[in-house]
Design an enzyme around this catalytic site. Structure first.
Site, PDB file in Angstrom:
ATOM      1  N   CYS A 130      -0.634   9.866   1.696  1.00 17.12           N
ATOM      2  CA  CYS A 130      -0.088   8.852   0.217  1.00 17.12           C
ATOM      3  C   CYS A 130      -1.658   9.641  -1.120  1.00 17.12           C
ATOM      4  CB  CYS A 130      -0.223   7.677   1.018  1.00 17.12           C
ATOM      5  SG  CYS A 130      -1.389   6.888   1.755  1.00 17.12           S
TER       6      CYS A 130
ATOM      7  N   GLU B 145       0.664  -0.960  -0.065  1.00 17.29           N
ATOM      8  CA  GLU B 145       0.210  -0.077  -0.124  1.00 17.29           C
ATOM      9  C   GLU B 145       0.503   1.662   0.060  1.00 17.29           C
ATOM     10  OE1 GLU B 145      -2.028   2.959   0.791  1.00 17.29           O
ATOM     11  OE2 GLU B 145      -1.724   2.449   2.988  1.00 17.29           O
TER      12      GLU B 145
END
Length: 279
Positions: free
Chosen positions: A60, A25
């Protein structure tokens, strides 16, 4: 198995070191497309500010690129975004130190973007003043740089424009009705397909964009964002078989388990079974 959340550079090293026993991820150069239906300008400008600059852009899922339909040009959106960005200050940490990108690196990146024909600073672009943040960290005003869409897609520019800056920095561009294909091409060519937002209540527009994009967590509708606390939905990248998910039972099963099947065959044998011919 390892579940890794972090930078794509470290992710690639871990994937090799762990011989593939990893789910990622990792990085996201996350885009937002504003559709042709202009509405709720105050709200959408606030969401854009939050997506790009909350946590000083160190997310992110931060809004890295904004594709704005030309209908928004006269809405005052950019002016409202500028005013919202100027509310942010060190005193209340609504803007703050950037841990992994120095001020000099961000200013250099901005200057490289400004070499592209038609580019300009929309707001920000200056170091923060009156602080004692060490030079090893970053300290820059919330920044937006406009780059023309046709220039973004040029091979000499694309890698530069889509470089993720893990700080309060975004690229803004504009497209017309007949340039949606170029927007979708740009989204397809990006590497880190984590989050995305399609800001529109036009169902045909949503259908077109959602059906031709791949980001793992995509928000759609007039309230769409790139960043949201993912307590109740899948959060993770798509387009890479190593992509991990977090936040749902499905994500947990994908990362921490694999399929196993047991087939029972305990008989009885047919009463008239006989040894068959060789096959």
């Amino acid at each position: 198995m390892t579940l890794f959340t972090g930078s794509s550079r470290v992710a690639e090293k871990l994937a090799a070191d762990l011989q593939g026993r990893i789910k990622l991820e990792d990085a996201g150069f996350d885009w937002k497309i504003l559709g042709p239906d202009v509405q709720e300008v105050d709200y959408i400008s606030w969401v854009c500010d939050q997506d790009a600059y909350a946590c000083s852009g160190q997310k992110c899922s931060a809004q890295s690129m904004l594709f704005m339909h030309k209908n928004w040009s006269s809405s005052g959106l950019l002016e409202k975004m500028k005013k919202l960005s100027e509310r942010r200050k060190l005193e209340d940490l609504t803007i703050g130190p950037v841990l992994t990108v120095t001020t000099a690196t961000m200013i250099e990146h901005m200057n490289n973007l400004l070499k592209i024909p038609g580019s300009k600073v929309l707001f920000g672009g200056e170091p923060l003043g009156n602080h004692s943040i060490p030079e090893i960290y970053g300290a820059i005003k919330p920044t937006a740089v406009f780059v023309p869409l046709v220039e973004i897609l040029k091979s000499d520019n694309f890698e530069l424009v889509t470089k993720e800056i893990f700080g309060p920095f975004q690229v803004v561009t504009e497209y017309s009705e007949d340039q949606l294909e170029l927007v979708l091409e740009a989204c397809e060519r990006m590497n880190a397909h984590l989050t995305a937002a399609v800001v529109s209540n036009d169902k045909l527009f949503l259908q077109e964009v959602l059906g031709r994009s791949v980001n793992g967590t995509t928000y759609a509708g007039i309230r769409a964002r790139t960043t949201g606390a993912p307590q109740n939905h899948w959060f993770g990248p798509a387009g890479d078989p190593r992509g991990a998910g977090i936040g749902t039972p499905e994500a947990i099963k994908l990362v921490w388990s694999c399929h196993r099947e047991i087939i029972y065959d305990i008989g009885p044998l047919p009463k008239k079974w006989a040894l068959p011919a060789a096959t």
